[in-house]
Design an enzyme around this catalytic site. Structure first.
Site, PDB file in Angstrom:
ATOM      1  N   CYS A  95     -26.899-114.229-126.089  1.00  0.00           N
ATOM      2  CA  CYS A  95     -28.361-114.331-126.164  1.00  0.00           C
ATOM      3  C   CYS A  95     -28.865-113.879-127.538  1.00  0.00           C
ATOM      4  O   CYS A  95     -28.645-114.567-128.521  1.00  0.00           O
ATOM      5  CB  CYS A  95     -29.006-113.562-125.017  1.00  0.00           C
ATOM      6  SG  CYS A  95     -30.718-114.047-124.705  1.00  0.00           S
ATOM      7  N   HIS A 148     -26.306-116.337-120.209  1.00  0.00           N
ATOM      8  CA  HIS A 148     -25.815-115.052-119.709  1.00  0.00           C
ATOM      9  C   HIS A 148     -24.641-115.252-118.761  1.00  0.00           C
ATOM     10  O   HIS A 148     -24.828-115.468-117.567  1.00  0.00           O
ATOM     11  CB  HIS A 148     -26.940-114.308-118.992  1.00  0.00           C
ATOM     12  CG  HIS A 148     -27.931-113.689-119.920  1.00  0.00           C
ATOM     13  ND1 HIS A 148     -27.881-112.370-120.293  1.00  0.00           N
ATOM     14  CD2 HIS A 148     -28.980-114.228-120.581  1.00  0.00           C
ATOM     15  CE1 HIS A 148     -28.866-112.104-121.142  1.00  0.00           C
ATOM     16  NE2 HIS A 148     -29.549-113.220-121.328  1.00  0.00           N
ATOM     17  N   GLU A 203     -22.733-113.103-117.556  1.00  0.00           N
ATOM     18  CA  GLU A 203     -22.508-111.984-116.635  1.00  0.00           C
ATOM     19  C   GLU A 203     -23.148-112.211-115.275  1.00  0.00           C
ATOM     20  O   GLU A 203     -22.959-111.420-114.348  1.00  0.00           O
ATOM     21  CB  GLU A 203     -23.016-110.675-117.249  1.00  0.00           C
ATOM     22  CG  GLU A 203     -24.493-110.394-117.081  1.00  0.00           C
ATOM     23  CD  GLU A 203     -25.378-111.251-117.961  1.00  0.00           C
ATOM     24  OE1 GLU A 203     -26.598-111.315-117.712  1.00  0.00           O
ATOM     25  OE2 GLU A 203     -24.854-111.872-118.916  1.00  0.00           O
TER      26      GLU A 203
END
Length: 392
Positions: free
Chosen positions: A286, A370, A372
């Protein structure tokens, strides 16, 4: 169904909250959470779950989040789904009234959680109309306000919204970054163990050591790095090259975060360029992706409406595979400014914006989205394994 109040200047009976635009438009609703007011940028988020992770994501600093999914707050809140110590979004806007929690993990209702963390909520607004407004006009500057008495100085709130300078040119990383060094522990969450330590058959000392620069990082990123086999040390956004290298890293991680990457780049880019000269593996997510691009000669710019949600399709250029991803960014790397020696690895299937780069002459790569998955799908966890594999 909640009352969907249209935009107007006149306050309807019973309204206890308002969203005031810099041009004088006002949307009235019912307040929940904390009382008071806050000024920032309005954005919309398309995820159906994970509202607590969204509210605590440091990337949402100085932003008011309009959730497009109508039922927000119905699973309550808990002490585990934090992505930072405290919420960073200024407040949120929801369609339906927040109901009582209905989830075995809940420890407190969402409205009570918002009040305890001094965050303002408005229910009863037409969030679809707000989403169309942002898509048509771009993200406006707004003031979100809640008063149980229903008393507002709308003219003063309008001036505050009109005079706020906006996110472009604003460095927010230092505001949300850790103040000092932290040795991270704990892997991904499981129902049986919670955030347990990830197993390591070779012993903790055998794990490659990644130093993560915190520009506003989400906790689940560090958990995924541990799960993939790394030892993680976190340093603040202002850490120098010498301070980072004194930790004897095997690789570097550049985190997500809020604000304008060009402003954060004033102090971050020189350090990143020194890190690249070591030719140790480097991974960015990001804001970290945008800073890596700036460090190698690329350009970034403010997007018209940004990407925020847990359902964004991204094409992996190497094999054409499509990853469904979680995104949260209002700035992007310009595709036509990617310099020589850097190859584009991922692209958005929504608007063809850049979503990933990799350097040709050293082990450094980054993605705009993202991996994660907090909240969101887990299609891209392989990126953590790739990074840890490079460090090994």
């Amino acid at each position: 169904m909640a009352d969907s109040r249209p935009m107007s200047i006149a306050q309807p009976p019973g309204a206890t909250a308002c969203l005031v635009f810099g041009d004088g438009r006002v949307a009235w609703g019912t307040g929940f959470g904390a009382e008071g007011s806050a000024v920032g940028e309005l954005c919309f988020h398309t995820a159906m779950t994970g509202y607590q992770e969204v509210m605590t994501d440091p990337s949402f600093a100085r932003q008011v989040v309009a959730f497009t999914f109508p039922h927000i707050g119905n699973v309550g809140a808990n002490d585990q789904d934090f992505e930072a110590d405290d919420p960073h979004a200024l407040g949120c806007i929801v369609r339906e009234a927040v109901s009582g929690p209905s989830n075995f993990r809940s420890t407190v209702g969402f409205a009570e959680w918002m009040a305890a963390h001094k965050r303002i909520g408005i229910s009863g607004l037409d969030t679809r109309a707000l989403t169309r407004l942002v898509r048509r006009e771009g993200p406006p500057n707004v003031v979100i306000a809640h008063s149980a008495s229903g008393e507002f100085d709308v003219a003063a709130l309008q001036r505050q919204a009109a005079e706020w300078p906006g996110l472009e040119g604003m460095d927010l990383a230092k505001e949300v970054s850790r103040a000092g060094l932290e040795n991270w522990s704990g892997g991904k969450w499981s129902l049986e163990l919670g955030f347990g330590a990830a197993g390591n058959e070779n012993g903790e000392g055998e794990r490659p050591h990644v130093v993560a620069i915190d520009y506003g990082a989400k906790r689940n990123i560090f958990r995924n790095l541990v799960e993939a086999g790394a030892k993680v040390t976190i340093v603040p956004a202002s850490a120098s090259f010498d301070e980072i290298m004194a930790l004897k890293p095997d690789g570097f991680f550049l985190s997500n975060g809020p604000g304008d990457p060009a402003a954060t780049g004033d102090y971050a880019v020189p350090v990143i360029r020194q890190l690249l000269e070591t030719k140790l593996p480097l991974f960015g997510i990001c804001l970290g992706h945008q800073l890596l691009a700036l460090a190698v000669g690329g350009r970034t710019s403010k997007m018209f409406q940004g990407h925020r949600g847990a359902n964004h399709p991204v094409k992996r250029i190497s094999d054409g595979a499509v990853e469904i991803t979680s995104m949260n960014h209002g700035f992007a790397v310009e595709r036509d400014g990617i310099p020589q020696g850097v190859r584009e690895t991922h692209v958005s299937l929504f608007d063809d914006s850049n979503c990933g780069i990799e350097l040709n002459d050293r082990p450094a790569f980054s993605v705009q989205y993202h991996p994660e998955a907090s909240p969101g799908p887990q299609d891209s966890y392989y990126l953590f394994e790739k990074f840890v594999g490079m460090m090994r």
